[in-house]
Design an enzyme around this catalytic site. Sequence first.
Site, PDB file in Angstrom:
ATOM      1  N   ARG A  71      57.711 -39.735 -78.110  1.00  0.00           N
ATOM      2  CA  ARG A  71      56.782 -38.730 -78.671  1.00  0.00           C
ATOM      3  C   ARG A  71      57.540 -37.444 -78.969  1.00  0.00           C
ATOM      4  O   ARG A  71      57.341 -36.798 -79.990  1.00  0.00           O
ATOM      5  CB  ARG A  71      55.623 -38.482 -77.697  1.00  0.00           C
ATOM      6  N   GLN A 106      45.642 -27.552 -75.830  1.00  0.00           N
ATOM      7  CA  GLN A 106      45.829 -28.698 -74.935  1.00  0.00           C
ATOM      8  C   GLN A 106      47.049 -29.493 -75.406  1.00  0.00           C
ATOM      9  O   GLN A 106      47.470 -30.433 -74.758  1.00  0.00           O
ATOM     10  CB  GLN A 106      44.610 -29.624 -74.972  1.00  0.00           C
ATOM     11  N   VAL A 108      50.853 -30.571 -76.556  1.00  0.00           N
ATOM     12  CA  VAL A 108      52.155 -30.501 -75.856  1.00  0.00           C
ATOM     13  C   VAL A 108      53.311 -30.474 -76.857  1.00  0.00           C
ATOM     14  O   VAL A 108      54.466 -30.570 -76.477  1.00  0.00           O
ATOM     15  CB  VAL A 108      52.278 -31.711 -74.888  1.00  0.00           C
ATOM     16  N   HIS A 124      48.293 -27.849 -70.953  1.00  0.00           N
ATOM     17  CA  HIS A 124      48.786 -29.147 -70.521  1.00  0.00           C
ATOM     18  C   HIS A 124      50.308 -29.277 -70.603  1.00  0.00           C
ATOM     19  O   HIS A 124      50.825 -30.383 -70.627  1.00  0.00           O
ATOM     20  CB  HIS A 124      48.139 -30.261 -71.369  1.00  0.00           C
ATOM     21  N   CYS A 132      63.023 -31.945 -63.056  1.00  0.00           N
ATOM     22  CA  CYS A 132      63.559 -32.879 -62.050  1.00  0.00           C
ATOM     23  C   CYS A 132      62.535 -33.069 -60.931  1.00  0.00           C
ATOM     24  O   CYS A 132      62.022 -32.100 -60.370  1.00  0.00           O
ATOM     25  CB  CYS A 132      64.868 -32.324 -61.472  1.00  0.00           C
ATOM     26  N   CYS A 135      64.751 -31.666 -57.478  1.00  0.00           N
ATOM     27  CA  CYS A 135      65.081 -30.240 -57.241  1.00  0.00           C
ATOM     28  C   CYS A 135      64.204 -29.308 -58.060  1.00  0.00           C
ATOM     29  O   CYS A 135      64.264 -28.088 -57.884  1.00  0.00           O
ATOM     30  CB  CYS A 135      66.561 -29.996 -57.566  1.00  0.00           C
ATOM     31  N   THR A 193      39.572 -31.000 -81.229  1.00  0.00           N
ATOM     32  CA  THR A 193      39.595 -31.623 -79.901  1.00  0.00           C
ATOM     33  C   THR A 193      38.310 -32.405 -79.677  1.00  0.00           C
ATOM     34  O   THR A 193      37.233 -31.960 -80.053  1.00  0.00           O
ATOM     35  CB  THR A 193      39.789 -30.600 -78.769  1.00  0.00           C
ATOM     36  N   ASN A 218      35.914 -30.064 -86.774  1.00  0.00           N
ATOM     37  CA  ASN A 218      36.319 -31.408 -86.385  1.00  0.00           C
ATOM     38  C   ASN A 218      35.654 -32.373 -87.359  1.00  0.00           C
ATOM     39  O   ASN A 218      34.466 -32.224 -87.639  1.00  0.00           O
ATOM     40  CB  ASN A 218      35.826 -31.679 -84.945  1.00  0.00           C
TER      41      ASN A 218
HETATM   42  C1  BV8 Z   1      42.438 -32.399 -63.057  1.00  0.00           C
HETATM   43  C2  BV8 Z   1      49.107 -33.995 -71.347  1.00  0.00           C
HETATM   44  C3  BV8 Z   1      42.133 -32.244 -60.744  1.00  0.00           C
HETATM   45  C4  BV8 Z   1      49.748 -35.333 -71.223  1.00  0.00           C
HETATM   46  C5  BV8 Z   1      46.683 -34.322 -71.109  1.00  0.00           C
HETATM   47  C6  BV8 Z   1      35.899 -32.545 -64.495  1.00  0.00           C
HETATM   48  C7  BV8 Z   1      36.640 -31.468 -64.003  1.00  0.00           C
HETATM   49  C8  BV8 Z   1      38.002 -31.602 -63.754  1.00  0.00           C
HETATM   50  C9  BV8 Z   1      38.651 -32.822 -64.004  1.00  0.00           C
HETATM   51  C10 BV8 Z   1      37.932 -33.881 -64.476  1.00  0.00           C
HETATM   52  C11 BV8 Z   1      36.567 -33.746 -64.727  1.00  0.00           C
HETATM   53  N1  BV8 Z   1      36.132 -34.940 -65.186  1.00  0.00           N
HETATM   54  C12 BV8 Z   1      37.176 -35.801 -65.254  1.00  0.00           C
HETATM   55  C13 BV8 Z   1      38.276 -35.192 -64.807  1.00  0.00           C
HETATM   56  C14 BV8 Z   1      39.587 -35.820 -64.702  1.00  0.00           C
HETATM   57  C15 BV8 Z   1      40.409 -35.658 -65.972  1.00  0.00           C
HETATM   58  C16 BV8 Z   1      39.615 -35.824 -67.242  1.00  0.00           C
HETATM   59  O1  BV8 Z   1      39.220 -34.850 -67.858  1.00  0.00           O
HETATM   60  N2  BV8 Z   1      39.393 -37.058 -67.645  1.00  0.00           N
HETATM   61  C17 BV8 Z   1      38.683 -37.300 -68.889  1.00  0.00           C
HETATM   62  C18 BV8 Z   1      39.405 -38.387 -69.658  1.00  0.00           C
HETATM   63  C19 BV8 Z   1      37.261 -37.669 -68.541  1.00  0.00           C
HETATM   64  N3  BV8 Z   1      41.059 -34.367 -65.973  1.00  0.00           N
HETATM   65  C20 BV8 Z   1      42.218 -34.242 -65.313  1.00  0.00           C
HETATM   66  O2  BV8 Z   1      42.745 -35.139 -64.680  1.00  0.00           O
HETATM   67  C21 BV8 Z   1      42.876 -32.867 -65.355  1.00  0.00           C
HETATM   68  N4  BV8 Z   1      43.310 -32.535 -64.035  1.00  0.00           N
HETATM   69  O3  BV8 Z   1      41.270 -32.420 -63.197  1.00  0.00           O
HETATM   70  O4  BV8 Z   1      43.033 -32.246 -61.850  1.00  0.00           O
HETATM   71  C22 BV8 Z   1      42.784 -31.507 -59.688  1.00  0.00           C
HETATM   72  C23 BV8 Z   1      42.225 -30.305 -59.275  1.00  0.00           C
HETATM   73  C24 BV8 Z   1      42.820 -29.653 -58.234  1.00  0.00           C
HETATM   74  C25 BV8 Z   1      43.977 -30.172 -57.631  1.00  0.00           C
HETATM   75  C26 BV8 Z   1      44.548 -31.346 -58.095  1.00  0.00           C
HETATM   76  C27 BV8 Z   1      43.952 -32.031 -59.127  1.00  0.00           C
HETATM   77  C28 BV8 Z   1      44.137 -32.886 -66.203  1.00  0.00           C
HETATM   78  C29 BV8 Z   1      43.829 -33.206 -67.623  1.00  0.00           C
HETATM   79  C30 BV8 Z   1      45.100 -33.058 -68.478  1.00  0.00           C
HETATM   80  C31 BV8 Z   1      45.599 -34.426 -68.898  1.00  0.00           C
HETATM   81  N5  BV8 Z   1      46.755 -34.276 -69.802  1.00  0.00           N
HETATM   82  N6  BV8 Z   1      47.761 -34.155 -71.891  1.00  0.00           N
HETATM   83  C32 BV8 Z   1      49.979 -35.987 -72.570  1.00  0.00           C
HETATM   84  O5  BV8 Z   1      49.751 -35.351 -73.619  1.00  0.00           O
HETATM   85  O6  BV8 Z   1      50.417 -37.144 -72.541  1.00  0.00           O
HETATM   86  S1  BV8 Z   1      45.186 -34.529 -71.816  1.00  0.00           S
HETATM   87  C33 BV8 Z   1      45.303 -35.078 -73.424  1.00  0.00           C
HETATM   88  O7  BV8 Z   1      43.959 -35.072 -73.879  1.00  0.00           O
HETATM   89  C34 BV8 Z   1      46.061 -34.201 -74.406  1.00  0.00           C
HETATM   90  O8  BV8 Z   1      46.511 -32.974 -73.880  1.00  0.00           O
HETATM   91  C35 BV8 Z   1      44.995 -33.893 -75.442  1.00  0.00           C
HETATM   92  O9  BV8 Z   1      45.165 -32.690 -76.072  1.00  0.00           O
HETATM   93  C36 BV8 Z   1      43.823 -33.848 -74.556  1.00  0.00           C
HETATM   94  C37 BV8 Z   1      42.498 -33.794 -75.186  1.00  0.00           C
HETATM   95  O10 BV8 Z   1      42.435 -34.758 -76.166  1.00  0.00           O
HETATM   96  P1  BV8 Z   1      42.321 -34.236 -77.694  1.00  0.00           P
HETATM   97  O11 BV8 Z   1      43.394 -33.262 -77.935  1.00  0.00           O
HETATM   98  O12 BV8 Z   1      40.939 -33.785 -77.930  1.00  0.00           O
HETATM   99  O13 BV8 Z   1      42.700 -35.532 -78.459  1.00  0.00           O
HETATM  100  P2  BV8 Z   1      41.728 -36.733 -78.808  1.00  0.00           P
HETATM  101  O14 BV8 Z   1      42.590 -37.802 -79.363  1.00  0.00           O
HETATM  102  O15 BV8 Z   1      40.823 -37.021 -77.667  1.00  0.00           O
HETATM  103  O16 BV8 Z   1      40.795 -36.142 -79.971  1.00  0.00           O
HETATM  104  C38 BV8 Z   1      41.357 -35.689 -81.174  1.00  0.00           C
HETATM  105  C39 BV8 Z   1      40.251 -34.964 -81.889  1.00  0.00           C
HETATM  106  O17 BV8 Z   1      40.761 -34.455 -83.111  1.00  0.00           O
HETATM  107  C40 BV8 Z   1      39.077 -35.872 -82.241  1.00  0.00           C
HETATM  108  O18 BV8 Z   1      37.865 -35.211 -81.943  1.00  0.00           O
HETATM  109  C41 BV8 Z   1      39.219 -36.045 -83.761  1.00  0.00           C
HETATM  110  O19 BV8 Z   1      37.960 -36.178 -84.403  1.00  0.00           O
HETATM  111  C42 BV8 Z   1      39.856 -34.746 -84.146  1.00  0.00           C
HETATM  112  N7  BV8 Z   1      40.654 -34.776 -85.382  1.00  0.00           N
HETATM  113  C43 BV8 Z   1      41.359 -35.819 -85.898  1.00  0.00           C
HETATM  114  N8  BV8 Z   1      41.977 -35.411 -87.036  1.00  0.00           N
HETATM  115  C44 BV8 Z   1      41.679 -34.088 -87.208  1.00  0.00           C
HETATM  116  C45 BV8 Z   1      40.837 -33.688 -86.159  1.00  0.00           C
HETATM  117  N9  BV8 Z   1      40.358 -32.436 -86.048  1.00  0.00           N
HETATM  118  C46 BV8 Z   1      40.708 -31.545 -87.002  1.00  0.00           C
HETATM  119  N10 BV8 Z   1      41.525 -31.856 -88.045  1.00  0.00           N
HETATM  120  C47 BV8 Z   1      42.011 -33.115 -88.179  1.00  0.00           C
HETATM  121  N11 BV8 Z   1      42.807 -33.421 -89.220  1.00  0.00           N
HETATM  122 ZN    ZN Z   2      67.471 -32.157 -59.759  1.00  0.00          ZN
END
Ligand code: BV8
Ligand code: ZN
Length: 256
Positions: A71, A106, A108, A124, A132, A135, A193, A218
């Site tokens: 990526r 959101q 990266v 994110h 690492c 370390c 998003t 969107n």
């Molecule tokens: C956490 C980095 C807890 C990695 C990503 C409630 C509260 C808190 C947490 C949760 C909760 N409910 C559920 C959770 C858990 C989870 C979560 O949200 N799950 C979801 C799936 C239900 N959340 C977590 O785990 C978060 N951490 O809660 O920790 C905690 C608390 C204390 C102590 C310890 C732990 C962490 C979430 C972060 C995950 N990492 N990314 C990587 O990139 O590989 S998230 C990932 O999804 C990306 O960052 C991405 O940006 C993000 C959101 O997705 P979108 O960007 O919206 O992308 P998607 O494909 O879904 O949609 C694209 C959109 O674009 C569509 O709508 C489409 O129509 C539109 N589109 C398409 N083309 C266009 C367009 N729009 C405009 N123009 C276009 N041309």
């Molecule tokens: Zn190291």
Amino acid sequence: MYVPDPKILALLRIADSVVVLTGSGVSAESGIPTFRDALTGLWSKFDPADLATPEAFARDPAMVSRWYDERRRNVAKCTPNAGHIALVALQRRILAAGKRFTLITQNVDRLHQAAGSTDVIELHGTLWTWRCMDCGVETEERGPAFDVYPPRCVCGGPRRPAVVWFGEELPKHEHLKAQRAAGSCRLFISLGTSAVVHPAAGLIDLALRNGAQLLEVNPQETPYSHRAHWCIRGPSGEVLPRLMDAVFVSDKTPAG
Ligand code: BV8
Ligand code: ZN
């Protein structure tokens, strides 16, 4: 052809504080698959939410680090699109008027920064930085593919991308800054998003609770569409430049 609503133009002109939350849709027109589409080709058999976790990395660090590095190298070939560039113009215009503008992403890929956006809040993390696991040293990676997966640190430890995985906490400082901005803005723009990932999507609730007007840009519906004051169904690379032109051009036309 999308014709901006005069009320949203007026709001873009008078709002003293604007917050924009972007997701991977804003990078789609730069050739970067959205997060939910991120798994194409050989990755298509995986669900991104399964790979973007500490458990997946612990289970198979070579495979997960290879996915992220692929990526990273794909993003290196991509450039900001008209939507990113329109956001830079919007930020400059609002700041020049002495008002507040906050861009929260959101994503990266760092295409906002490549386009010229400043003070971007990255909720994110980023693909460009690798950390690492032993370390904690972080390094920027702009080169070709690593020669081994997972890439190794000078201390010998395995390195991971400095992104926030599912189940990991968002960076506290960034999250707090984003909450403060969302909780005190007049206009909140949810851009490209699916607004299903939390706590990032929760910023929209925060903005609505503080009385902000919500604009969603969107091509698809999201769980917040029914609460938005305006929904513009179109790609950000087309909608944003038209919106900015309408705001700026009408600003420039002589009064009367
Ligand atoms: C956490 C980095 C807890 C990695 C990503 C409630 C509260 C808190 C947490 C949760 C909760 N409910 C559920 C959770 C858990 C989870 C979560 O949200 N799950 C979801 C799936 C239900 N959340 C977590 O785990 C978060 N951490 O809660 O920790 C905690 C608390 C204390 C102590 C310890 C732990 C962490 C979430 C972060 C995950 N990492 N990314 C990587 O990139 O590989 S998230 C990932 O999804 C990306 O960052 C991405 O940006 C993000 C959101 O997705 P979108 O960007 O919206 O992308 P998607 O494909 O879904 O949609 C694209 C959109 O674009 C569509 O709508 C489409 O129509 C539109 N589109 C398409 N083309 C266009 C367009 N729009 C405009 N123009 C276009 N041309
Ligand atoms: Zn190291």
